[in-house]
Design an enzyme around this catalytic site. Structure first.
Site, PDB file in Angstrom:
ATOM      1  N   ALA A 193       0.821  -1.210   0.000  1.00 25.46           N
ATOM      2  CA  ALA A 193       0.000   0.000   0.000  1.00 25.46           C
ATOM      3  C   ALA A 193       0.854   1.259   0.000  1.00 25.46           C
ATOM      4  O   ALA A 193       1.969   1.268   0.510  1.00 25.46           O
ATOM      5  CB  ALA A 193      -0.910   0.005   1.228  1.00 25.46           C
TER       6      ALA A 193
ATOM      7  N   GLY B 281       1.325  -5.500   1.733  1.00 25.20           N
ATOM      8  CA  GLY B 281       0.109  -5.990   1.094  1.00 25.20           C
ATOM      9  C   GLY B 281       0.382  -6.816  -0.143  1.00 25.20           C
ATOM     10  O   GLY B 281      -0.390  -7.709  -0.486  1.00 25.20           O
TER      11      GLY B 281
END
Length: 164
Positions: free
Chosen positions: A37, A77
């Site tokens: 992210a 992520g």
């Protein structure tokens, strides 16, 4: 980004619904799987749309095999997306990790649950609590990836998807 999350969700749902699709391969572009992210988005108000955790669960629950083709980095992520996949192939130069802890955050898309199931609690705790990045060769030894290649990772992932 929200656009990537939406594309992953839409692509997975479309592939699952299409009987002609036998397997799914997830890759990044420009030689990188995903660095996770964008931290700048953490302070902005929550936007409408998907969050990463449910999308990783969607990947994991797919009835069709999902193969991650990891090149460059799979961090945060990005690694959590790969952990949701049924198979993972990495380029020999790839690096993986959950570096969020180095800025005071815990992995937020169930990486803290999936990683120990895959590589065992001691190795997972080391990765989660230190934020260290591991090379593909170590990831293979730990069982984090199923195969490492020196060639085109996407072609290797497609070959694996065709086998399974």
């Amino acid at each position: 980004s929200q656009a990537v999350l939406q594309a992953l969700e839409d692509g997975l749902k479309k592939a699952d619904a299409d009987p002609s699709v036998k397997a799914v391969m997830i890759c990044g572009e420009n030689g990188k799987f995903s660095a996770g992210a964008d931290i700048r988005g953490f302070s902005s108000p929550r936007r409408l749309g998907g969050a990463l955790g449910p999308i990783v669960s969607l990947i994991e629950s797919s009835e069709k095999p999902v193969v991650a083709a990891i090149e460059g980095v799979a961090l945060g992520g990005g690694l959590e997306v790969a952990l949701g996949c049924h198979y993972r192939i990495a380029h020999v130069k790839a690096r993986m990790g959950l570096p969020e802890v180095t800025i005071g955050l815990l992995p937020g898309a169930e990486g803290t649950q999936r990683l120990p199931r895959l590589i065992g609690v001691p190795a997972a705790l080391d990765m989660i609590t230190t934020g260290k990045h591991i090379p593909a060769t170590e990831a293979l030894k730990l069982g984090l990836v199923d195969e490492i290649v020196e060639e085109n990772t996407i072609e290797a992932a497609i070959r694996l998807a065709n086998k399974v």
